[in-house]
Write a protein that holds these residues in place. Structure first.
Motif, PDB file in Angstrom:
ATOM      1  N   TYR A 110      -1.445  -2.972 -10.398  1.00 15.60           N
ATOM      2  CA  TYR A 110      -2.372  -2.074  -9.697  1.00 15.60           C
ATOM      3  C   TYR A 110      -3.661  -2.820  -9.427  1.00 15.60           C
ATOM      4  O   TYR A 110      -4.226  -3.459 -10.321  1.00 15.60           O
ATOM      5  CB  TYR A 110      -2.633  -0.838 -10.557  1.00 15.60           C
ATOM      6  N   THR A 111      -4.158  -2.764  -8.199  1.00 21.92           N
ATOM      7  CA  THR A 111      -5.341  -3.541  -7.820  1.00 21.92           C
ATOM      8  C   THR A 111      -6.660  -2.857  -8.158  1.00 21.92           C
ATOM      9  O   THR A 111      -7.720  -3.474  -8.079  1.00 21.92           O
ATOM     10  CB  THR A 111      -5.339  -3.830  -6.306  1.00 21.92           C
ATOM     11  N   GLY A 112      -6.597  -1.580  -8.528  1.00 19.85           N
ATOM     12  CA  GLY A 112      -7.820  -0.828  -8.762  1.00 19.85           C
ATOM     13  C   GLY A 112      -8.198   0.036  -7.582  1.00 19.85           C
ATOM     14  O   GLY A 112      -9.110   0.866  -7.681  1.00 19.85           O
ATOM     15  N   THR A 113      -7.514  -0.157  -6.455  1.00 12.91           N
ATOM     16  CA  THR A 113      -7.716   0.678  -5.264  1.00 12.91           C
ATOM     17  C   THR A 113      -6.521   1.598  -5.108  1.00 12.91           C
ATOM     18  O   THR A 113      -5.374   1.137  -5.156  1.00 12.91           O
ATOM     19  CB  THR A 113      -7.869  -0.187  -4.002  1.00 12.91           C
ATOM     20  N   PHE A 114      -6.784   2.870  -4.923  1.00 11.55           N
ATOM     21  CA  PHE A 114      -5.700   3.852  -4.876  1.00 11.55           C
ATOM     22  C   PHE A 114      -4.557   3.422  -3.958  1.00 11.55           C
ATOM     23  O   PHE A 114      -4.758   3.084  -2.800  1.00 11.55           O
ATOM     24  CB  PHE A 114      -6.223   5.208  -4.408  1.00 11.55           C
ATOM     25  N   GLY A 115      -3.356   3.429  -4.519  1.00 15.25           N
ATOM     26  CA  GLY A 115      -2.147   3.160  -3.754  1.00 15.25           C
ATOM     27  C   GLY A 115      -1.801   1.701  -3.566  1.00 15.25           C
ATOM     28  O   GLY A 115      -0.714   1.391  -3.067  1.00 15.25           O
ATOM     29  N   LYS A 116      -2.690   0.762  -3.953  1.00 16.55           N
ATOM     30  CA  LYS A 116      -2.450  -0.645  -3.660  1.00 16.55           C
ATOM     31  C   LYS A 116      -1.992  -1.430  -4.896  1.00 16.55           C
ATOM     32  O   LYS A 116      -2.621  -1.362  -5.949  1.00 16.55           O
ATOM     33  CB  LYS A 116      -3.704  -1.277  -3.057  1.00 16.55           C
ATOM     34  N   TYR A 117      -0.905  -2.168  -4.695  1.00 16.09           N
ATOM     35  CA  TYR A 117      -0.285  -2.923  -5.779  1.00 16.09           C
ATOM     36  C   TYR A 117       0.084  -4.317  -5.276  1.00 16.09           C
ATOM     37  O   TYR A 117       0.244  -4.538  -4.074  1.00 16.09           O
ATOM     38  CB  TYR A 117       0.978  -2.215  -6.280  1.00 16.09           C
ATOM     39  N   THR A 118       0.238  -5.246  -6.215  1.00 15.09           N
ATOM     40  CA  THR A 118       0.666  -6.602  -5.861  1.00 15.09           C
ATOM     41  C   THR A 118       1.796  -7.045  -6.780  1.00 15.09           C
ATOM     42  O   THR A 118       1.928  -6.555  -7.911  1.00 15.09           O
ATOM     43  CB  THR A 118      -0.483  -7.615  -5.963  1.00 15.09           C
TER      44      THR A 118
ATOM     45  N   ALA B 147       2.487   6.517  -5.657  1.00 14.11           N
ATOM     46  CA  ALA B 147       1.109   6.047  -5.802  1.00 14.11           C
ATOM     47  C   ALA B 147       0.356   6.727  -6.925  1.00 14.11           C
ATOM     48  O   ALA B 147      -0.631   6.200  -7.427  1.00 14.11           O
ATOM     49  CB  ALA B 147       0.357   6.243  -4.480  1.00 14.11           C
ATOM     50  N   GLY B 148       0.789   7.920  -7.337  1.00  9.52           N
ATOM     51  CA  GLY B 148       0.053   8.660  -8.343  1.00  9.52           C
ATOM     52  C   GLY B 148      -1.206   9.250  -7.735  1.00  9.52           C
ATOM     53  O   GLY B 148      -1.220   9.661  -6.576  1.00  9.52           O
ATOM     54  N   THR B 149      -2.275   9.232  -8.483  1.00  3.99           N
ATOM     55  CA  THR B 149      -3.561   9.727  -7.986  1.00  3.99           C
ATOM     56  C   THR B 149      -4.619   8.655  -8.208  1.00  3.99           C
ATOM     57  O   THR B 149      -4.384   7.677  -8.916  1.00  3.99           O
ATOM     58  CB  THR B 149      -3.988  11.010  -8.726  1.00  3.99           C
ATOM     59  N   ALA B 150      -5.777   8.846  -7.590  1.00  5.27           N
ATOM     60  CA  ALA B 150      -6.842   7.855  -7.718  1.00  5.27           C
ATOM     61  C   ALA B 150      -7.233   7.639  -9.172  1.00  5.27           C
ATOM     62  O   ALA B 150      -7.556   6.527  -9.581  1.00  5.27           O
ATOM     63  CB  ALA B 150      -8.050   8.283  -6.891  1.00  5.27           C
ATOM     64  N   GLY B 151      -7.201   8.712  -9.971  1.00  5.02           N
ATOM     65  CA  GLY B 151      -7.583   8.587 -11.367  1.00  5.02           C
ATOM     66  C   GLY B 151      -6.433   8.214 -12.277  1.00  5.02           C
ATOM     67  O   GLY B 151      -6.638   7.847 -13.426  1.00  5.02           O
TER      68      GLY B 151
ATOM     69  N   ASP C 285       0.857  -1.186   0.000  1.00  2.00           N
ATOM     70  CA  ASP C 285       0.000   0.000   0.000  1.00  2.00           C
ATOM     71  C   ASP C 285       0.895   1.239   0.000  1.00  2.00           C
ATOM     72  O   ASP C 285       1.601   1.500   0.974  1.00  2.00           O
ATOM     73  CB  ASP C 285      -0.903  -0.007   1.225  1.00  2.00           C
ATOM     74  N   LEU C 286       0.856   1.977  -1.091  1.00  2.00           N
ATOM     75  CA  LEU C 286       1.705   3.154  -1.262  1.00  2.00           C
ATOM     76  C   LEU C 286       0.913   4.452  -1.167  1.00  2.00           C
ATOM     77  O   LEU C 286       1.384   5.498  -1.620  1.00  2.00           O
ATOM     78  CB  LEU C 286       2.419   3.074  -2.623  1.00  2.00           C
TER      79      LEU C 286
END
Length: 287
Positions: A93-101, A55-59, A47-48
């Protein structure tokens, strides 16, 4: 002379501060499974959201790459490419802001044996060209210990939320002759929770169960092992789902009892009984 020296120190301080500012210390992470060996496939969930530069932005999520290392050696395929990470190390990117796997198997990732990898490895998240990045993060690796037994789990240590497979080796010394010749292997099981209550998917007897609507073992297909060939049988589950846990219920131990489809101690049962008795497994409590 003094003013020039002060200016130099100020510039040096600002330079060091700028570099450190790029190393985000606000990343959080877990792994799936929570406990793993060097030979297990594992997924890092990072979670970034606390690292805006990554993380960039939500969009518009950032392009995040992982840099992984172990005992002074980098993962195969990334050495020398700090300023241009290969796409094979790009996190999903999981589709949720800041979260990656990111998913990998340590022995494959580093091209080492489990013994060479040891009990820990490190990683960090970065942009493709290197900065900004997180601080170094650490993963614990469970030692790979294999002792031949008739009933075992993989992975050896697991949480109630992990995918776990129970294996039965029909060829193992000590397996009753009647169970060795059986082709339909079933599991009688129950769990004890941390509040000392228990849950049982099926009753042991072949006849009607005492609990309304509950099937006996022989009529519950979820309790039948898969024949993998050469006398090896397996049953895969996620304990929390398999035993129907709700809310904050936590498993203390899992009883696994290998038996024939029909009650090995019932009327007309063979002698010796086609049963391996109870084996207890204790899931790890996830942090």
């Amino acid at each position: 002379m003094t003013n020039k020296f002060l200016i130099f120190l100020t510039a040096l301080f600002l330079m060091v501060y700028a570099v450190k500012a790029q190393n985000c210390g606000n990343a959080t992470y877990t792994t799936t499974p929570a406990v793993f060996t060097a030979e297990d496939q594992v997924t890092i969930n990072i979670d970034l959201a606390g690292c805006p530069g990554l993380a960039g932005t939500a969009g518009s999520p950032g392009a995040v790459y992982l840099w992984l290392f172990n005992n002074g050696a980098d993962a195969i395929g990334q050495t020398g490419t700090w300023l241009n990470s290969p796409e094979t190390f790009r996190a999903t990117y999981t589709g949720t802001f800041g979260k990656y796997t990111y998913t990998f198997t340590p022995t494959i990732l580093f091209g080492k044996t489990s013994a060479q990898i040891g009990t820990s490895m490190g990683f960090l998240a970065k942009t493709k060209t290197g900065a900004p990045q997180t601080v170094d993060l650490t993963l614990a690796i469970e030692p790979l210990v294999y002792t031949p037994v008739a009933i075992r789990s993989f992975p050896v240590k697991f949480t109630q939320d992990d995918i776990v497979t129970f294996y039965f080796d029909q060829n193992f010394t000590g397996v009753p002759s009647t169970l060795r010749s059986t082709t339909e292997i079933y599991m009688y099981t129950d769990v004890t929770l941390t509040d000392n209550s228990s849950l049982q998917p099926s009753c042991y007897d072949d006849g009607p169960c005492g609990t309304a609507g509950q099937l006996p073992v022989k009529d519950n297909p979820r309790l039948k092992f898969v024949n993998e060939g050469n006398g090896i049988y397996s049953l895969t589950m996620i304990p929390k789902t398999f035993y129907g846990l709700t809310g904050t219920q936590q498993i203390k131990d899992i009883k696994v009892h290998i038996r024939s489809r029909n009650n090995p101690y019932g009327a007309g049962a063979p002698n010796p009984p086609a049963s391996m008795g109870d084996k207890i497994f204790n899931p790890v409590v996830a942090d």
